[in-house]
Design a protein around this motif. Structure first.
Motif, PDB file in Angstrom:
ATOM      1  N   GLY A  19      32.252  36.166  37.753  1.00 39.39           N
ATOM      2  CA  GLY A  19      33.242  37.232  37.912  1.00 39.39           C
ATOM      3  C   GLY A  19      32.966  38.121  37.025  1.00 39.39           C
ATOM      4  O   GLY A  19      31.936  38.368  36.507  1.00 39.39           O
ATOM      5  N   GLU A  22      38.623  41.731  38.138  1.00 33.98           N
ATOM      6  CA  GLU A  22      39.212  40.883  39.197  1.00 33.98           C
ATOM      7  C   GLU A  22      38.986  40.084  40.583  1.00 33.98           C
ATOM      8  O   GLU A  22      39.782  39.621  40.813  1.00 33.98           O
ATOM      9  N   GLU A  23      37.819  40.189  40.514  1.00 37.40           N
ATOM     10  CA  GLU A  23      36.808  39.631  41.368  1.00 37.40           C
ATOM     11  C   GLU A  23      36.088  38.751  41.259  1.00 37.40           C
ATOM     12  O   GLU A  23      35.256  38.387  39.643  1.00 37.40           O
ATOM     13  N   GLN A  45      40.641  35.821  37.936  1.00 41.29           N
ATOM     14  CA  GLN A  45      40.216  36.831  38.811  1.00 41.29           C
ATOM     15  C   GLN A  45      40.751  35.866  40.483  1.00 41.29           C
ATOM     16  O   GLN A  45      41.165  35.062  40.147  1.00 41.29           O
TER      17      GLN A  45
END
Length: 458
Positions: A19, A22-23, A45
């Motif tokens: 991670g 936010e992904e 995320q």
């Protein structure tokens, strides 16, 4: 970078969460995917990619369900013949997860479509690369070249591809590169995997038998030799992973059975209790694969996919756990269950003896069967044993005399219990399970033999 390894002991399987910002991405997910969803939620995320290093043969993956629940894109190597939408990557392709760069290498050899992923943390350029090798490179070993994923190629041809992948693409990387494979010790995707769950490339160059300097011809010979037998469920799981498995929530749930129904069940009655409890009293014609060991792997090896299964357990929680773990290897036909406390029929027993007791009782009038794999047996075994590997026992028990007392031993007592249940169902009348196994036998200094010198890979 947020990084987490998930290790599933009963399948010796490692999956990964990466991670950034936010992904997130998940690599080689197991079939039950809730833990990845929980991790993403905890980190705030969104799972952007679900990446498969290859079409796994030893377990059913949750990539389709995870993608459906998150909207993530599924990633495979460009040679993968998937039956669902997926982004196919090739050598040199890159993707970003937040501020982490993922670079892909095509590394065929274990399977034609195999890929390796290099993760670089752009927020920390000095940090070592993290390399996710799938089944191309293990800790202490490399992927076997003879599985169904290699259909259309000989083991020697695939081993040649594996050599090119390792020596041409992976070994030139920096020694400090961190190596994260898809499997560890106990997996049948290689022959001598380490118990270590990660390493550095430099350490593997020093210690991995398959990475020492050698010619391509020598590598092909070494890697192709002495591979364990391929479990029957492997080709089915590999095919299912390319087609996409149904969501676990959509699988039919087992019904509670009574004593009469379990006695007349048309299929496999699977007792998932510990070996001592199975030995003390079990339903006739049941087999024992305990939840305490490599349950899923041995269930997939010994129970043909599609066979109706009824579970015998102590609690409903054990039933639910067994149902999940069976689904991980593609066994989706659990029709019913019975809690052993509800059973009111006749029980059978199997005598349990320690290694010291067994050593005193072994004589020319009994049979002593070691159900470990040939390489384990060759390294050291109890004197007087005959080796019939557990996966071959259902086909080869006719080499034994069902009227003679038969002692069964393995490494620690887990596999031998399954072996005793197979022999009981085959009509053997006097069966004894040797608890503690060969490990305890050798520790106690009891008479032992070595039938072959250890090969480099052992």
């Amino acid at each position: 970078m947020i990084f987490k390894q998930y290790y599933l002991g009963c399948l010796s399987h490692a999956s990964y969460y990466i991670g950034s910002g936010e992904e997130a991405a998940v690599i080689d997910p197991q079939r039950d995917v809730q833990q990845y969803l929980d991790e993403a939620e905890a980190n705030g995320q969104r799972i952007k990619y679900v990446i498969e290093t290859h079409s796994h043969a030893d377990f059913v993956s949750g990539h389709l369900e995870l993608a459906k629940k998150t909207g993530a894109q599924i990633i495979f190597g460009q040679r993968a013949n998937t039956k669902f939408p997926a982004l196919k990557v090739k050598d040199g392709d890159t993707l970003k997860v937040g501020n982490v760069e993922l670079r892909f290498l095509e590394t065929p050899g274990h399977t034609p479509e195999g890929i390796t992923i290099l993760a670089k943390d752009l927020d920390d350029p000095s940090a070592p690369l993290k390399m996710f090798t799938g089944d191309t490179l293990f800790i202490g070993d490399v992927g076997r070249p003879d599985l169904v994923g290699s259909k259309g190629f000989t083991a020697e041809e695939m081993a040649g591809m594996l050599y090119d992948s390792l020596y041409g693409k992976i070994l030139p990387l920096p020694d400090e590169t961190e190596v994260y494979p898809a499997h560890g010790a106990g997996s049948l995707c290689g022959k001598s995997l380490s118990k270590d769950k990660w390493s550095t490339l430099g350490e593997q160059k020093r210690t991995n038998y398959a990475l020492r300097p050698m010619s391509k011809e020598e590598f092909i010979k070494i890697v192709s030799a002495d591979q364990p037998e391929v479990p029957a469920y492997f080709p089915i799981s590999a095919s299912q992973n390319l087609e996409g498995a149904p969501e676990l929530d959509n699988l039919p749930q087992p019904e509670r059975l009574d004593s009469t129904a379990i006695q007349n069940f048309d299929g496999v009655v699977l007792d998932v209790r510990s070996s001592d409890k199975y030995g003390a009293g079990h339903i006739p014609n049941s087999i024992n694969i305990g939840l305490g060991g490599q349950f899923a792997s041995w269930a997939g090896t010994m129970i043909p996919v599609g066979t109706p299964v009824a579970i015998v357990a102590e609690t409903k929680e054990q039933v639910d756990e067994a149902f999940m773990r069976l689904a991980r290897v593609g066994i989706e036909t659990v029709r019913g269950y019975l809690l052993i406390g509800d059973y009111n029929g006749q029980l059978k027993t199997i005598r349990q003896v320690t290694v010291d007791e067994a050593a005193k009782e072994i004589n020319p009038d009994v049979q002593f069967v070691d159900v470990r794999r040939p390489a384990e047996y060759a390294n050291a075994h109890a004197a007087g044993t005959v080796n019939i590997p557990l996966d071959r026992l259902p086909r080869e028990f006719d080499s034994l005399n069902p009227e003679k007392p038969t002692y069964v031993i393995c490494e620690g007592g887990y596999r031998s219990t399954l072996g005793t249940s197979i022999l009981e169902n085959a009509g053997f009348r006097h069966i004894i399970n040797v608890t503690g196994g060969t490990k305890k036998w050798l520790e106690n200094g009891l008479p032992s033999e070595v039938s072959a010198t250890s090969c480099t890979a052992a």
